[in-house]
Design an enzyme around this catalytic site. Structure first.
Site, PDB file in Angstrom:
ATOM      1  N   GLN A 129       0.928  -1.276   0.037  1.00  0.00           N
ATOM      2  CA  GLN A 129       0.007  -0.001   0.208  1.00  0.00           C
ATOM      3  C   GLN A 129       0.982   1.319  -0.002  1.00  0.00           C
ATOM      4  O   GLN A 129       1.375   1.631   0.976  1.00  0.00           O
ATOM      5  CB  GLN A 129      -0.957  -0.057   1.106  1.00  0.00           C
ATOM      6  CG  GLN A 129      -1.490   1.266   1.545  1.00  0.00           C
ATOM      7  CD  GLN A 129      -2.570   1.090   2.714  1.00  0.00           C
ATOM      8  OE1 GLN A 129      -2.639   0.121   3.615  1.00  0.00           O
ATOM      9  NE2 GLN A 129      -3.393   2.171   2.805  1.00  0.00           N
ATOM     10  N   GLY A 130       0.636   2.085  -1.061  1.00  0.00           N
ATOM     11  CA  GLY A 130       1.657   3.212  -1.109  1.00  0.00           C
ATOM     12  C   GLY A 130       0.832   4.382  -0.956  1.00  0.00           C
ATOM     13  O   GLY A 130       0.455   5.395  -1.918  1.00  0.00           O
ATOM     14  N   TYR A 131       0.592   4.781   0.303  1.00  0.00           N
ATOM     15  CA  TYR A 131      -0.228   6.002   0.647  1.00  0.00           C
ATOM     16  C   TYR A 131       1.062   7.219   1.295  1.00  0.00           C
ATOM     17  O   TYR A 131       0.932   7.916   0.775  1.00  0.00           O
ATOM     18  CB  TYR A 131      -1.433   5.781   1.605  1.00  0.00           C
ATOM     19  CG  TYR A 131      -2.670   5.279   0.881  1.00  0.00           C
ATOM     20  CD1 TYR A 131      -2.681   4.819  -0.431  1.00  0.00           C
ATOM     21  CD2 TYR A 131      -3.832   4.987   1.829  1.00  0.00           C
ATOM     22  CE1 TYR A 131      -3.959   4.316  -0.708  1.00  0.00           C
ATOM     23  CE2 TYR A 131      -5.067   4.442   1.377  1.00  0.00           C
ATOM     24  CZ  TYR A 131      -5.071   4.016  -0.101  1.00  0.00           C
ATOM     25  OH  TYR A 131      -6.350   3.660  -0.517  1.00  0.00           O
ATOM     26  N   SER A 166       4.643  -1.201   4.159  1.00  0.00           N
ATOM     27  CA  SER A 166       4.698  -2.380   4.523  1.00  0.00           C
ATOM     28  C   SER A 166       4.972  -3.528   3.608  1.00  0.00           C
ATOM     29  O   SER A 166       4.191  -3.447   2.701  1.00  0.00           O
ATOM     30  CB  SER A 166       3.577  -2.812   5.559  1.00  0.00           C
ATOM     31  OG  SER A 166       3.603  -2.063   6.693  1.00  0.00           O
ATOM     32  N   GLU A 249     -12.054  -2.694   4.900  1.00  0.00           N
ATOM     33  CA  GLU A 249     -11.666  -3.256   6.036  1.00  0.00           C
ATOM     34  C   GLU A 249     -12.847  -3.042   7.177  1.00  0.00           C
ATOM     35  O   GLU A 249     -12.372  -2.198   8.054  1.00  0.00           O
ATOM     36  CB  GLU A 249     -10.334  -2.701   6.600  1.00  0.00           C
ATOM     37  CG  GLU A 249      -9.295  -3.534   6.186  1.00  0.00           C
ATOM     38  CD  GLU A 249      -7.986  -3.719   7.168  1.00  0.00           C
ATOM     39  OE1 GLU A 249      -7.580  -2.462   7.514  1.00  0.00           O
ATOM     40  OE2 GLU A 249      -7.605  -4.600   7.300  1.00  0.00           O
ATOM     41  N   ASN A 372      -3.622   7.583  17.182  1.00  0.00           N
ATOM     42  CA  ASN A 372      -4.517   7.812  18.266  1.00  0.00           C
ATOM     43  C   ASN A 372      -5.219   9.126  18.054  1.00  0.00           C
ATOM     44  O   ASN A 372      -6.426   9.280  18.279  1.00  0.00           O
ATOM     45  CB  ASN A 372      -3.848   7.793  19.705  1.00  0.00           C
ATOM     46  CG  ASN A 372      -4.014   6.559  20.257  1.00  0.00           C
ATOM     47  OD1 ASN A 372      -4.692   5.587  19.948  1.00  0.00           O
ATOM     48  ND2 ASN A 372      -3.326   6.254  21.526  1.00  0.00           N
ATOM     49  N   GLU A 373      -4.643  10.040  17.920  1.00  0.00           N
ATOM     50  CA  GLU A 373      -4.819  11.535  17.864  1.00  0.00           C
ATOM     51  C   GLU A 373      -6.026  11.821  16.689  1.00  0.00           C
ATOM     52  O   GLU A 373      -6.789  12.394  16.920  1.00  0.00           O
ATOM     53  CB  GLU A 373      -3.867  12.335  17.772  1.00  0.00           C
ATOM     54  CG  GLU A 373      -2.716  12.546  18.941  1.00  0.00           C
ATOM     55  CD  GLU A 373      -2.187  11.069  19.135  1.00  0.00           C
ATOM     56  OE1 GLU A 373      -1.857  10.482  18.358  1.00  0.00           O
ATOM     57  OE2 GLU A 373      -1.475  10.960  20.404  1.00  0.00           O
TER      58      GLU A 373
HETATM   59  C1  LIG Z   1       3.999  -0.520  11.241  1.00  0.00           C
HETATM   60  C2  LIG Z   1       3.642   0.386  10.478  1.00  0.00           C
HETATM   61  C3  LIG Z   1       3.307   0.112   8.993  1.00  0.00           C
HETATM   62  C4  LIG Z   1       2.770   0.978   8.077  1.00  0.00           C
HETATM   63  N1  LIG Z   1       2.497   0.548   6.897  1.00  0.00           N
HETATM   64  C5  LIG Z   1       1.859   1.414   6.010  1.00  0.00           C
HETATM   65  C6  LIG Z   1       1.828   1.065   4.787  1.00  0.00           C
HETATM   66  O1  LIG Z   1       1.811  -0.141   4.326  1.00  0.00           O
HETATM   67  N2  LIG Z   1       1.509   2.037   3.757  1.00  0.00           N
HETATM   68  C7  LIG Z   1       1.217   3.091   3.967  1.00  0.00           C
HETATM   69  O2  LIG Z   1       1.008   3.947   3.232  1.00  0.00           O
HETATM   70  N3  LIG Z   1       1.540   3.732   5.417  1.00  0.00           N
HETATM   71  C8  LIG Z   1       1.802   2.944   6.283  1.00  0.00           C
HETATM   72  N4  LIG Z   1       2.257   3.121   7.557  1.00  0.00           N
HETATM   73  C9  LIG Z   1       2.143   4.801   7.888  1.00  0.00           C
HETATM   74  C10 LIG Z   1       1.186   5.314   8.872  1.00  0.00           C
HETATM   75  O3  LIG Z   1       0.019   5.096   7.899  1.00  0.00           O
HETATM   76  C11 LIG Z   1       1.615   6.505   9.147  1.00  0.00           C
HETATM   77  O4  LIG Z   1       2.752   6.419   9.974  1.00  0.00           O
HETATM   78  C12 LIG Z   1       0.423   7.381  10.028  1.00  0.00           C
HETATM   79  O5  LIG Z   1      -0.571   7.608   9.095  1.00  0.00           O
HETATM   80  C13 LIG Z   1       0.967   8.604  10.566  1.00  0.00           C
HETATM   81  O6  LIG Z   1       1.789   9.396   9.986  1.00  0.00           O
HETATM   82  P1  LIG Z   1       3.291  10.023  10.348  1.00  0.00           P
HETATM   83  O7  LIG Z   1       3.917   8.642  10.558  1.00  0.00           O
HETATM   84  O8  LIG Z   1       3.651  10.745   9.126  1.00  0.00           O
HETATM   85  O9  LIG Z   1       3.134  10.853  11.293  1.00  0.00           O
HETATM   86  P2  LIG Z   1       2.653  12.105  11.477  1.00  0.00           P
HETATM   87  O10 LIG Z   1       1.158  12.368  11.110  1.00  0.00           O
HETATM   88  O11 LIG Z   1       3.827  13.169  11.437  1.00  0.00           O
HETATM   89  O12 LIG Z   1       2.168  12.173  13.382  1.00  0.00           O
HETATM   90  C14 LIG Z   1       2.687  12.532  14.307  1.00  0.00           C
HETATM   91  C15 LIG Z   1       2.315  12.739  15.351  1.00  0.00           C
HETATM   92  O13 LIG Z   1       1.497  13.754  15.233  1.00  0.00           O
HETATM   93  C16 LIG Z   1       0.306  13.479  15.788  1.00  0.00           C
HETATM   94  N5  LIG Z   1      -0.648  14.311  14.727  1.00  0.00           N
HETATM   95  C17 LIG Z   1      -0.595  14.436  13.084  1.00  0.00           C
HETATM   96  N6  LIG Z   1      -1.817  15.369  12.984  1.00  0.00           N
HETATM   97  C18 LIG Z   1      -2.384  15.587  14.169  1.00  0.00           C
HETATM   98  C19 LIG Z   1      -3.488  16.517  14.466  1.00  0.00           C
HETATM   99  N7  LIG Z   1      -4.388  16.915  13.356  1.00  0.00           N
HETATM  100  N8  LIG Z   1      -4.015  16.501  15.605  1.00  0.00           N
HETATM  101  C20 LIG Z   1      -3.264  16.070  16.619  1.00  0.00           C
HETATM  102  N9  LIG Z   1      -2.113  15.341  16.496  1.00  0.00           N
HETATM  103  C21 LIG Z   1      -1.846  15.056  15.104  1.00  0.00           C
HETATM  104  C22 LIG Z   1       0.004  12.137  15.297  1.00  0.00           C
HETATM  105  O14 LIG Z   1      -1.101  11.476  16.135  1.00  0.00           O
HETATM  106  C23 LIG Z   1       1.147  11.719  15.981  1.00  0.00           C
HETATM  107  O15 LIG Z   1       1.243  11.227  17.289  1.00  0.00           O
HETATM  108  C24 LIG Z   1       2.736   2.287   8.578  1.00  0.00           C
HETATM  109  C25 LIG Z   1       3.075   2.664   9.822  1.00  0.00           C
HETATM  110  C26 LIG Z   1       3.598   1.778  10.824  1.00  0.00           C
HETATM  111  C27 LIG Z   1       3.940   2.366  12.096  1.00  0.00           C
END
Ligand SMILES: Cc1cc2nc3c(=O)[nH]c(=O)nc-3n(C[C@H](O)[C@H](O)[C@H](O)COP(=O)(O)OP(=O)(O)OC[C@H]3O[C@@H](n4cnc5c(N)ncnc54)[C@H](O)[C@@H]3O)c2cc1C
Lengths: 395, 380
Positions: A129-131, A166, A249, A372-373
């Site tokens: 999944q490339g999001y 992933s 899902e 969570n947030e």
């Molecule tokens: C094990 C694992 C597998 C994954 N697999 C995939 C995958 O296969 N394909 C894919 O596309 N992605 C994948 N992801 C990515 C995942 O979807 C993102 O990590 C997630 O959406 C969070 O984005 P970020 O890491 O950029 O964190 P950020 O968005 O930068 O968040 C950092 C912190 O800021 C908080 N935050 C952000 N915005 C807000 C807001 N509006 N209000 C309050 N708090 C906020 C967040 O809650 C978090 O605590 C994976 C992640 C993990 C950990």
């Protein structure tokens, strides 16, 4: 046969099949390969997918015309529970079966269905999944990866970077959300593309994770080619497809997941009794609370998956992800506290290893699939009708 | 197990809600509270006689409707939301189940039909216990004398005692058996009305001094056995959890309405993420508590006393904690007006703390769950 009898028969068939097949060379796979542990025994787990396919246990919820068993939700839940009880490994084919397949069945062309569904069904082609991107995590609409139309062929040339992908290093195909309209912002102007990974414009670099392994990756695109026939929906319509995909899902797999959660809790209780921590009142209360949380999860899932959810149930369903992920994370901490100082020692005691994995891997549960947030924002805004978060102007 | 509410169940819930919107509004509740507490007699008469709410879970052969626990818990949820000042919980969730589980012919042929028909209200003078093993805690004694008995002892706090028509008293016989006595108001009982912080549920102290009770005053069949007591108590505990759930929803909705209007710093206070997240967390707790209440209610008729015990304890722990948090957050998010008598949060806040302690506080229920899933502390 009544519905209940049908489900019972299915359970027996599944349990028997799993007991017969999840043994021998597949035995080490039991309880492995869950979220965060996706790089455990990858090749063997791919073989396991083909084994499952031989028993017609891949894609059992798909309609028969696409090769599935057309199982009802209740039947799928029953299968998932049996799979969890048997210690069935994390599914390498999960993204294809649970996300790509249903999306193609709903929005794909006949050509796409005939080219992609069989590979998913037979466990021969794997998807990722490339999001997410470096600047588009929680804020998924901020996608920067670009798709440029090649007028000569009608193909799309993709340039940019995905991250946290992933299983990309073990996949054949990636679905990508990219920006196809120059200057567009947010949810507009996106395209949903299916891209073959084995081509010169695609480079994959594993990222080492909290547990030391590497389930996820960075994926770089430099004029990678997506064929014209591999656009799902219309160019510009990518956001809608991308969201619909997430909507498939419905949490059916979560009831199977609860089986392994219950096994984790049982393991913790077993160890607590052995090492005497089960006598400590504070630990007893934490174990009791873990049990309560698991009951709540079960009943909530049953309500959400019900055939006729009313408005209350739909609202309460928004809590599900937050509840299970935080419950699971707390369970990891409880496991370590029950193990005591030994929790820090790496050994080949499989029970300790499993709980250490639980402790580390469960940290991902509250990050992927909406942090969570973000879950709390969704609950507040969609569930409780509270005002939306304002958007800032920083780049 | 199917947790979908049926169309009938939804109708019961919705009609009850509409009825209490009209007949047990905040104004109605305040009339009772401002008078120092008590029962809203007109409301109770309609509910018990005309609407037949007490009949829900009483078996058909005893004059009831014989419905499952789900219907009753939906009604309790609605009552909790309205803080309805009437003895439905004590009558239908404490007294009736105890008679159903342990009652003799008179109990089944006279008392239960009277309760089902809304002719009488009833309560049980349980000590503040949560579990049947604490039947040991029963301190009222019954001494056989001639055809009848002499009762002696005190129960410090009995829900809805001041207005109860029928008072069920578990009492210990010299041989250790716990018997059940049905006392009515013609007997010389000493009832002290207690002044309470939570004025929406009357409490009384019962004092029995060498009270002569005729033979027919004893209404158990073969004594109150542990498992019967367990099931009867579980019914009461679950009813209370449902009531707490309803109260929590109502006070959450009250809060959401207020914070959606109140403007500070040029925006509604509901738009601040710190506040959104606190409300959303309550919503998660609510979804969990409600799922446990519905799950326990749906399974109730199939479970043994012991299974029911753990399930209702789970519902009760989360519902108690939820209501308290929802009520304290309500006061906090209302700011200064949350501290006033005029606004409603304090009514829920007081109810939250008072109901938390009825039939055992959460710690005791956690102990019971731990005993059930880990084994007793001593043997572990
Ligand atoms: C094990 C694992 C597998 C994954 N697999 C995939 C995958 O296969 N394909 C894919 O596309 N992605 C994948 N992801 C990515 C995942 O979807 C993102 O990590 C997630 O959406 C969070 O984005 P970020 O890491 O950029 O964190 P950020 O968005 O930068 O968040 C950092 C912190 O800021 C908080 N935050 C952000 N915005 C807000 C807001 N509006 N209000 C309050 N708090 C906020 C967040 O809650 C978090 O605590 C994976 C992640 C993990 C950990």
């Amino acid at each position: 046969m009544s519905e209940a009898e049908g489900i019972k028969a299915l359970r027996t068939e599944a349990a028997q099949w799993l007991a017969e097949h999840l043994t021998g060379k597949y035995a080490p796979l039991r309880h492995r390969g869950g979220s965060g542990d996706g790089d455990a025994f990858p090749e063997l787990r791919k073989e396991w997918e083909r084994e499952l396919a031989s028993g017609r246990w891949t894609c059992p919820g798909w309609p028969p015309e696409h090769g599935g068993r057309g199982l009802s939700i209740a039947e799928q839940v029953a299968f998932q529970e049996e799979y969890g009880l048997a210690g069935g490994p994390g599914r390498m084919g999960h993204i294809g079966e649970g996300l790509v397949g249903p999306t193609l069945i709903a929005f794909g062309t006949d050509d796409q269905k005939s080219r992609f569904l069989p590979g998913i069904l037979n466990g021969t082609e794997f998807w990722c999944q490339g999001y997410s991107e470096p600047s588009a995590g929680s804020d998924l609409g901020n996608i920067k990866t670009r798709a440029r139309l090649d007028p000569a062929t009608g193909d799309w040339l993709v340039t940019g970077q995905k991250v946290w992908t992933s299983l990309a290093h073990l996949s054949d195909w990636i679905f990508v959300l990219a920006r196809c309209e120059e200057g567009s912002v947010g949810r507009n102007g996106l395209i949903f593309l299916l891209i073959k990974i084995d081509q010169p414009g695609v480079e994959i670099r594993p990222i080492r994770q909290i547990g030391g392994g590497a389930e996820f990756n960075e994926v770089f695109f430099a004029d990678a080619r997506a064929h014209a026939r591999d656009v799902v929906g219309q160019p510009g319509d990518g956001w809608r497809i991308a969201m619909a995909l997430l909507g498939f899902e419905r949490g059916i797999s979560t009831l199977g997941q609860q089986m392994s959660f219950a096994q984790e809790l049982d393991l913790i209780i077993e160890i607590a009794k052995e090492n005497g921590t089960a006598l400590r009142p504070a630990i007893r209360h934490r174990i009791a609370r873990a049990w309560i949380g698991l009951r709540a999860m079960r009943y909530l899932a049953m309500r959400v998956l019900s055939t006729d959810p009313d408005g209350d149930v739909q609202r309460e369903g928004l809590s599900y992800k937050y509840h299970w992920s935080n419950w699971h994370r707390d369970l990891g901490k409880l496991a370590m506290d029950v193990l005591g100082p030994e929790a820090n020692i790496i050994s080949d005691d499989w029970r300790r290893e499993r709980l250490q994995q639980l402790f580390l891997f469960s940290r991902a549960d509250t990050i992927y699939g909406g942090t969570n947030e973000i879950q709390l924002n969704i609950l507040a805004e969609q569930g409780l009708g509270m005002p939306r978060e304002p958007r800032g102007t920083s780049k | 197990m199917n947790l979908d509410l049926t169309a009938d169940q939804r109708a019961i819930r919705d009609e009850a809600g509409r009825f209490l919107d009209e007949n047990s509004s905040s104004k109605d509740v305040r009339r009772i509270v401002d008078a120092g507490g008590g029962t809203d007699e007109a409301l109770w008469r309609t509910v018990a006689r005309d609407l037949g709410w007490c009949a829900m879970s009483i078996p058909e052969e005893c004059g009831g409707l014989g419905l499952d626990m789900t219907e009753m818990s939906l009604l309790m949820e609605v009552c909790g939301a309205h803080l309805a000042c009437m003895p439905l919980w004590s009558t239908a969730c404490l007294a009736a189940p105890l008679l159903v589980e342990t009652g003799n012919e008179r109990a089944r042929e006279t008392l239960l039909p009277a309760i089902a028909g809304g002719e009488i209200s009833a309560t049980v003078a349980w000590p503040a216990l949560a579990h049947a093993e604490q039947l040991i805690a029963i301190s009222v004694t019954a001494r056989p004398e001639g055809e009848g008995y002499r009762l002696e002892g005190e129960v410090a706090m009995v829900a809805d005692l001041p207005g109860a028509d029928l008072i069920l008293v578990p009492a210990r016989l010299p041989d250790g058996t716990v018997a059940l006595f049905a006392l009515d108001r013609t007997l010389p009982l000493k009832i002290t009305v207690l002044k309470t912080l939570d004025a929406t549920r009357p409490l009384g102290a019962l004092s029995l001094t060498d009270l002569a009770v005729p033979a027919e005053g004893r209404v158990d069949e073969n004594g109150i056995g542990a498992s019967a007591a367990e099931r009867a108590l579980a019914f009461g505990i679950l009813g209370l959890a449902a009531e707490q759930l309803g109260a929590a929803r109502a006070v959450m909705d009250l809060t959401l309405a207020y914070i959606g209007e109140r403007v500070q710093f040029g925006r509604t206070i509901a738009s601040f993420q710190a506040i959104k997240h606190r409300c959303a967390k309550l919503e998660v707790d609510f979804a969990e508590a409600r799922s446990l209440v519905y799950g326990a209610a749906a399974g109730f008729s199939d479970w043994s006393g012991e299974e029911a015990n753990a399930e209702v304890a789970a519902a009760r722990v989360l519902a108690s904690e939820l209501l308290f948090r929802a009520a304290e957050e309500s006061i906090q998010l209302h700011g200064g007006v949350g501290f006033t008598w005029e606004y409603d949060p304090h009514l829920y806040f007081k109810r939250a703390q008072a109901s938390n302690a009825l039939l055992g506080a959460p710690e005791g229920h956690l102990d019971a769950i731990a005993d059930a899933i880990i084994g007793r502390g001593a043997e572990a």
